[in-house]
Design a protein around this motif. Structure first.
Motif, short mmCIF file in Angstrom:
data_model
loop_
_atom_site.label_atom_id
_atom_site.label_comp_id
_atom_site.label_asym_id
_atom_site.label_seq_id
_atom_site.Cartn_x
_atom_site.Cartn_y
_atom_site.Cartn_z
N GLU A 206 0.86 -1.17 0.00
CA GLU A 206 0.00 0.00 0.00
C GLU A 206 0.90 1.23 0.00
O GLU A 206 2.08 1.15 0.35
CB GLU A 206 -0.91 0.02 1.24
CG GLU A 206 -0.13 0.05 2.56
CD GLU A 206 -1.06 0.07 3.76
OE1 GLU A 206 -1.89 1.01 3.84
OE2 GLU A 206 -0.95 -0.83 4.61
N HIS A 207 0.35 2.36 -0.40
CA HIS A 207 1.13 3.60 -0.37
C HIS A 207 1.09 4.14 1.05
O HIS A 207 0.01 4.36 1.62
CB HIS A 207 0.57 4.62 -1.36
CG HIS A 207 0.87 4.26 -2.78
ND1 HIS A 207 2.12 4.42 -3.34
CD2 HIS A 207 0.09 3.73 -3.75
CE1 HIS A 207 2.10 4.02 -4.60
NE2 HIS A 207 0.88 3.59 -4.88
N LEU A 208 2.26 4.34 1.63
CA LEU A 208 2.31 4.83 2.99
C LEU A 208 3.51 5.73 3.20
O LEU A 208 4.49 5.67 2.46
CB LEU A 208 2.34 3.66 3.98
CG LEU A 208 3.50 2.65 3.87
CD1 LEU A 208 4.68 3.07 4.74
CD2 LEU A 208 3.04 1.27 4.30
N ASN A 209 3.41 6.56 4.21
CA ASN A 209 4.51 7.44 4.60
C ASN A 209 5.40 6.70 5.58
O ASN A 209 4.91 6.15 6.57
CB ASN A 209 3.95 8.72 5.23
CG ASN A 209 5.04 9.78 5.43
OD1 ASN A 209 6.07 9.51 6.02
ND2 ASN A 209 4.78 10.98 4.94
N GLU A 212 5.01 7.18 9.29
CA GLU A 212 3.93 6.51 10.02
C GLU A 212 4.46 5.24 10.67
O GLU A 212 4.10 4.90 11.80
CB GLU A 212 2.78 6.17 9.07
CG GLU A 212 2.08 7.36 8.45
CD GLU A 212 1.02 6.91 7.46
OE1 GLU A 212 0.64 5.72 7.49
OE2 GLU A 212 0.58 7.74 6.65
N ASP A 241 5.62 9.09 -0.44
CA ASP A 241 5.10 7.80 0.01
C ASP A 241 5.79 6.67 -0.74
O ASP A 241 6.22 6.83 -1.89
CB ASP A 241 3.60 7.72 -0.23
CG ASP A 241 2.81 8.62 0.70
OD1 ASP A 241 3.44 9.21 1.61
OD2 ASP A 241 1.60 8.77 0.50
N SER A 243 5.63 2.33 -1.71
CA SER A 243 4.73 1.18 -1.84
C SER A 243 5.32 0.05 -1.00
O SER A 243 6.38 -0.48 -1.32
CB SER A 243 4.61 0.76 -3.31
OG SER A 243 3.83 -0.41 -3.42
N LYS A 246 2.93 -2.38 5.33
CA LYS A 246 3.14 -1.62 6.57
C LYS A 246 3.52 -2.52 7.73
O LYS A 246 4.45 -2.22 8.49
CB LYS A 246 1.88 -0.82 6.90
CG LYS A 246 2.04 0.12 8.10
CD LYS A 246 0.81 0.98 8.29
CE LYS A 246 1.00 1.95 9.45
NZ LYS A 246 -0.18 2.83 9.64
#
Length: 369
Positions: A206-209, A212, A241, A243, A246
């Motif tokens: 998923e696209h995430l920073n 986080e 961000d 991919s 997480k």
């Protein structure tokens, strides 16, 4: 007459066409005059040496680097004798105190009074070779451990089942205590084997920073140690961000952070100042992982001020079952490297007394996923 003629290289580099050709070369090219003053640097040379060619035009070569191997003197001798030469694995200390390893070739021109220096940085190639050897060895080690783990896991189920059946046949509650111990210890061994086998699920991207992930790990760390360890953050908010899975990244960072936490708490009497873990993020440009080149990668550093990793262990800490702690299993860092590797990334470590740094490199463009 020859002394008043324009330098052939100066003619080339002032011509826009040849300027573009030089700047497109992967080889770093530096042109010096007879006094070893800088006349031109192509784009690769600027990047390798970390300077702007326009700002150092006309300055002596020693503003670029210092060298224990007498490079400037060798250049002067080459120009005087009109002699070409090549030096392998020279160590140059740049103006910013960064040390690089290079091969360089020198081509003097007695007619025009110039010296052309072609520089090939070796740090990237040496690191690629080192990484490939490390990753290959780790993969071999992981396969061996997985094979052993499977062989161990199969009989564990039989032992547990037999203990459960035996406990039902025992008339004495005191004797059931022994079967309970067998079952509990079997479960503990099975859990250890599962950790040796590593993650079973394929990652869910998923696209995430990345911040986080770090914030989540820090909250877990604070819950475990409270205010006993000072946490510092130095973030680059411009990191885009990525991919990634997480939960897997959280596990990887958590394994590394817990390693740092345990090193600090177990050696707190020998640590100078407050127990500290720093989280640092930066963008790294033009980075190679294995043999894959990435224009941009996210660089995440986890730094502690603990006692450091023993020199005899530093090369092997990412191998399974290697640990410097009496109570450690030697699996946390191996799993972290495996999880980051599933994201085409890499974990590296440097350590000395008072500073241990684990660095995660995660590609921002997963072209090779």
């Amino acid at each position: 007459m020859a002394a008043t003629r324009p330098s052939l290289w100066i003619f080339y580099v002032t011509n826009e066409k040849y300027q573009q050709i030089l700047d497109s070369l992967m080889t770093a090219v530096i042109v010096l005059d007879h006094n070893l003053f800088i006349q031109h640097m192509n784009a690769s040379a600027e990047m390798t040496l970390g300077v702007s060619g326009s700002k150092i035009y006309g300055k002596p070569i020693h503003v670029l680097f210092s060298s224990a191997d007498g490079t400037p003197l060798s250049l002067s001798q080459a120009l005087k004798e009109n002699r070409n030469f090549t030096t392998r694995k020279a160590n140059w200390i740049l103006h910013n105190q960064t040390t690089i390893t290079v091969d360089y070739s020198v081509t003097p021109s007695a007619e025009f009074g110039d010296v052309v220096v072609e520089v090939q940085p070796l740090d990237r190639l040496l690191r690629i070779s080192r990484e490939e050897a490390m990753l290959s060895s780790q993969e071999t080690s992981r396969n061996l451990v997985r094979s052993m783990a499977h062989e161990i896991k199969n009989p564990l189920g039989g032992i547990r089942g037999a203990a459960q059946l035996l406990s039902r046949e025992l008339a004495s509650a005191d004797l059931e205590e022994y079967t309970r111990i067998i079952i509990e210890e079997t479960d503990r061994l099975r859990d250890l084997v599962d950790r040796m086998l590593g993650p079973h699920k394929s990652n869910k991207r998923e696209h995430l920073n990345i911040h986080e992930v770090l914030a989540h790990v820090q909250s877990m760390l604070k819950a475990e140690v409270g205010s006993g360890i000072k946490i510092k953050c130095d973030y680059d908010p411009s990191i885009p961000d990525i991919s990634a899975d997480k939960s897997q990244l959280i596990q990887a960072v958590l394994n590394i952070t817990r390693n740092a936490m345990q090193a600090l708490t177990e050696n707190k009497n020998t640590v100078e100042g407050s127990l500290t873990i720093d989280f640092i993020t930066r963008i790294q440009r033009r980075f190679t992982i294995g043999r894959h080149y990435y224009p941009l990668v996210a660089k995440i550093s986890i730094v502690d001020n603990g006692p450091g990793i023993p020199p005899g262990l530093i090369e092997d800490i990412f191998f399974p079952m290697i640990t410097g702690r009496a109570e450690g299993t030697g699996l946390g860092l191996a799993i972290a490297q495996n999880l980051v590797g599933q994201h085409n990334g890499l974990v590296e470590c440097t350590s000395e007394k008072g500073r241990t740094e684990f660095t995660l490199y995660l590609p921002l463009e997963n072209d090779h996923a």
